[in-house]
Design an enzyme around this catalytic site. Structure first.
Site, PDB file in Angstrom:
ATOM      1  CG  HIS A 176      25.496  14.946   7.346  1.00 36.11           C
ATOM      2  ND1 HIS A 176      26.484  15.665   6.756  1.00 36.11           N
ATOM      3  CD2 HIS A 176      24.232  15.152   6.481  1.00 36.11           C
ATOM      4  CE1 HIS A 176      26.123  16.189   5.658  1.00 36.11           C
ATOM      5  NE2 HIS A 176      24.890  15.853   5.529  1.00 36.11           N
ATOM      6  CD  GLN A 234      18.594  16.384  -3.891  1.00 36.04           C
ATOM      7  OE1 GLN A 234      18.002  15.367  -3.910  1.00 36.04           O
ATOM      8  NE2 GLN A 234      18.833  17.176  -2.927  1.00 36.04           N
TER       9      GLN A 234
END
Ligand code: AMP
Length: 290
Positions: A38, A62
């Site tokens: 990230h 999801q």
């Protein structure tokens, strides 16, 4: 401290105000539990925007019913610190009820690209991804959005939805960041015990094996796939898929000669942990594995 906003409207307003002041906004969408992968996206984002907005949202739609939504690591305070250290200028951390208001029912589907690879074992997963990403884009307005190639299929799904829905978003793909031992960084690596982690290194080794075979001139799909599977045939590893695919369409390549841009993609279970990794042959170097 950078601002942490929870309200979607506050996020929308922050993006609008930035642009009004002539400051471009770059966006990094995450589910939190931030790691070096990230971090590299946030650093890359700085070259696309004077403002770098990072979202932290574990998106319920999801996850499948038997997946790890409930136990997914939630570490907002540490995430804000890491995001700030890497140059983020705002963190957006909404609640599920704000992203999915009472009575909501709309879903975004990218059916062709979603049917392959992870889509087979995770029905509905990419609909959840496409839906939430569309919501983030609707709030953010014109931005550059950075996505990791670690989730290669996700990147392709997002490129398609931006194209199809005419969204004012520039999508940038960022390289996979690996730990020193070669394993691709992932929030789910936190689930691995020491011996599981050792076993998981078969994944980057397998990608390296295919890379080496391709480098020595092997172009037959069956042979490359056998190399991949042989590396992954280890005790304690359960292969969900280990495939070659067209890097544009994601269609599986099972026979004949591999195309110029051939994706090698893997999903493996190590204990209860599902790990994914990939490599585009002829485009990326082999993972370095300790
Ligand atoms: P996640 O929080 O796992 O949903 O990931 C958020 C973003 O970070 C996605 O665009 C991922 O592809 C990207 N990402 C996650 N792990 C890595 C990694 N090891 N290298 C590069 N990008 C990554």
């Amino acid at each position: 401290m950078i601002p942490v906003v929870h309200e979607p409207e506050a996020f929308r307003e922050a993006a609008r105000l930035s642009r009004e002041r002539g400051r471009r906004v770059a966006l990094v969408l995450t589910m939190g539990a931030l790691h070096r992968g990230h971090g590299s996206l946030i650093r890359l984002a700085r070259s696309y925007g004077e403002e770098v907005f990072v979202s932290v949202f574990v998106n319920p739609t999801q996850f499948g019913p038997s997946e790890d939504f409930a136990k997914y690591p939630r570490t907002l305070e540490a995430d804000v610190s890491l995001a700030m250290a890497e140059g983020a200028t705002l963190v957006f951390a909404p609640e599920a009820a704000q992203m999915y208001p009472e009575g909501e029912e709309t879903r975004v589907t990218v059916p062709r690209l979603s049917q392959y690879l992870c889509g087979r074992g995770r029905p509905g997963h990419f609909d959840g991804v496409a839906t939430v990403v569309t919501k983030f884009f609707a709030l953010a307005g014109p931005v550059t959005a950075i996505f990791g190639r670690k989730d290669y299929q996700q990147l392709m799904v997002i490129r398609a939805l931006v194209r199809d829905l005419l969204l004012p978003v520039q999508v940038v793909g960022a390289p996979i960041i690996r730990a020193r031992d070669g394993l691709a960084e992932s929030s789910r690596n936190a689930y691995l015990g020491a011996s599981e982690r050792e076993r998981a290194l078969a994944i980057p080794r397998a990608l390296g094996g295919v890379h080496a075979a391709f480098g020595s001139g092997e172009r037959r799909a069956e042979a490359l796939r056998r190399t991949l599977e042989n590396h992954l045939a280890q005790p304690g590893l359960a292969i969900e898929y280990a495939e070659l695919a067209d890097a544009e369409t994601l269609e599986p390549i099972v026979a004949g000669t591999v195309p110029d841009r051939c994706l090698v993609a893997v999903a493996v279970r190590v204990g209860n942990t599902r790990l994914i990794d990939n490599l585009v042959l002829g485009e990326e170097s082999a993972p370095e594995v300790s």
